[in-house]
Design an enzyme around this catalytic site. Structure first.
Site, mmCIF file in Angstrom:
data_model
loop_
_atom_site.group_PDB
_atom_site.id
_atom_site.type_symbol
_atom_site.label_atom_id
_atom_site.label_comp_id
_atom_site.label_asym_id
_atom_site.label_seq_id
_atom_site.Cartn_x
_atom_site.Cartn_y
_atom_site.Cartn_z
ATOM 1 C CG ASP A 25 -1.845 0.725 0.858
ATOM 2 O OD1 ASP A 25 -2.624 1.446 -0.094
ATOM 3 O OD2 ASP A 25 -2.885 1.568 2.683
ATOM 4 C CD GLU A 30 -8.598 6.703 -4.627
ATOM 5 O OE1 GLU A 30 -9.287 6.697 -4.010
ATOM 6 O OE2 GLU A 30 -7.484 5.759 -4.292
ATOM 7 C CE LYS A 66 -7.357 2.783 -3.664
ATOM 8 N NZ LYS A 66 -6.441 3.039 -2.768
ATOM 9 C CB THR A 112 -11.016 2.346 -2.248
ATOM 10 O OG1 THR A 112 -10.452 2.358 -1.193
ATOM 11 C CG2 THR A 112 -11.724 3.674 -2.916
ATOM 12 C CG PHE A 160 -10.103 1.604 4.625
ATOM 13 C CD1 PHE A 160 -10.181 1.310 3.206
ATOM 14 C CD2 PHE A 160 -10.422 2.760 4.513
ATOM 15 C CE1 PHE A 160 -9.877 1.513 2.682
ATOM 16 C CE2 PHE A 160 -9.277 3.757 3.481
ATOM 17 C CZ PHE A 160 -9.526 3.036 2.428
#
Length: 332
Positions: A37, A109, A145, A169, A191
């Site tokens: 990440d 993203e 994303k 996400t 998350f």
């Protein structure tokens, strides 16, 4: 519609914990696919993950590092004074470099400011994929994303139908996860740490035991729901605050981990035991959730944590996009 794994080396799964003879990171790789990440290419090279994820905040941090000036300069030259195009090209430049290192997916993203605009999100995703194609990178290597608003999930549905794979996400609730799976998302990022943050602040507690961590429980619940009801969407736990949250999710399809925590796992020889098990989930009694638009919006309204953290996540990504845009503007 694509909702499976890329054709990369499949990591084996073991039923039992390790005996501590190898690092916790290597043990975890036997149970879950490990994802880096970060936008820092050097860190990705160090830990050799299968996939890598980036977001506007990570790209911003990497773009201001001197060693990546060349990627920034190339994007500025490509954009020819257009800030939006330059920003898209910069994200693609980082992604393209990462595809040279990892064998699997690289997540890029879309602009967080498009989170409530389905058509604009679809258009941006197509533009990003076209930029990758210009660089000789097939769309099968890229996950677009998208923030998991209702509008973002509908964009995912359109893109997946076109063969553009998506990573939905900012997942903080089960109804978001169910809506993403029903839209055919290739992968979701529920998350962990940000959920724990909210509950620590809300309840005033200092912390949680790993199995009692609300973020860990959220991802576990989503994973079990998917496996019980036959959803093929990949579950990738994200946003970790400590290694205990990570190892408590051993067995999850994928885990995306920041370099600092990858380092801690690599230097540890603690045993790692499989916690999530698809076969066990099949036997669970888990009620199906109605993920129609009206019920999606109602369940999100009833979940203060999910509503607040989704909004905060979009705001924070947007703020970092603006910071990076200002740096780009000063260089054009």
């Amino acid at each position: 519609m694509s909702a499976g794994e890329p054709e990369t080396k499949k990591q084996k799964t073991e039923e039992n914990g390790t005996n501590g003879t190898k690092s916790a990171l290597e043990a975890l790789k036997d149970l879950s696919v490990i994802v880096a990440d970060t936008g820092d290419i050097a860190s990705i090279e160090k830990y050799m993950p299968t996939d890598a994820t980036t977001n506007p905040s990570l790209i911003y941090k990497a773009a201001v590092m001197p060693e990546y000036n060349k990627l920034v300069e190339d994007a500025i030259a490509y954009g020819k004074g257009d800030v939006e195009t330059t920003m898209d090209k910069l994200a693609v430049n980082f992604g393209a470099e990462i595809t040279k290192i990892v064998p699997g997916y690289v997540s890029t993203e879309v602009d967080a400011r498009l989170s409530f605009d389905t058509d604009a999100t679809v258009a941006k995703a197509r533009k990003i994929i076209a930029m990758y194609k210009e660089m000789g990178i097939d769309k099968s290597r890229i996950l677009i994303k998208i923030a998991s608003t209702w509008e973002g999930i509908q964009a995912c549905k359109i893109l997946e139908a076109e063969g553009i794979t998506c990573n939905c996400t900012l997942i903080f609730s089960k109804v978001q996860a169910v809506a993403c799976a029903e839209a055919g998302a290739t992968l979701i990022s529920p998350f962990v740490g940000r959920i724990m943050d909210w509950y620590k602040k809300s309840t005033g507690v200092d912390g949680y035991a790993p199995a009692e961590d609300p973020g860990v429980q959220s991802v576990t619940s989503i994973y079990n729901y998917y496996k019980k009801h036959g959803h093929k969407t990949i579950v990738m736990g994200a946003s970790f605050r400590n290694t205990e949250e990570i190892t408590e999710l051993a067995g999850c399809d994928r885990l995306t981990i920041a370099p600092a925590l990858l380092e801690k796992l690599q230097s540890s020889t603690d045993a790692v035991v499989k916690k999530l098990d698809a076969s066990a989930a099949h036997a669970m009694d888990i009620e199906k959730i109605d993920a129609t638009e009206s019920n999606f919006r109602w369940l999100m309204n009833e979940d203060a944590m999910a509503t607040e953290k989704l909004a905060e996540g979009i705001r924070n990504f947007s703020a970092d996009i603006v910071k990076l845009e200002n740096i780009i503007k000063s260089k054009i």
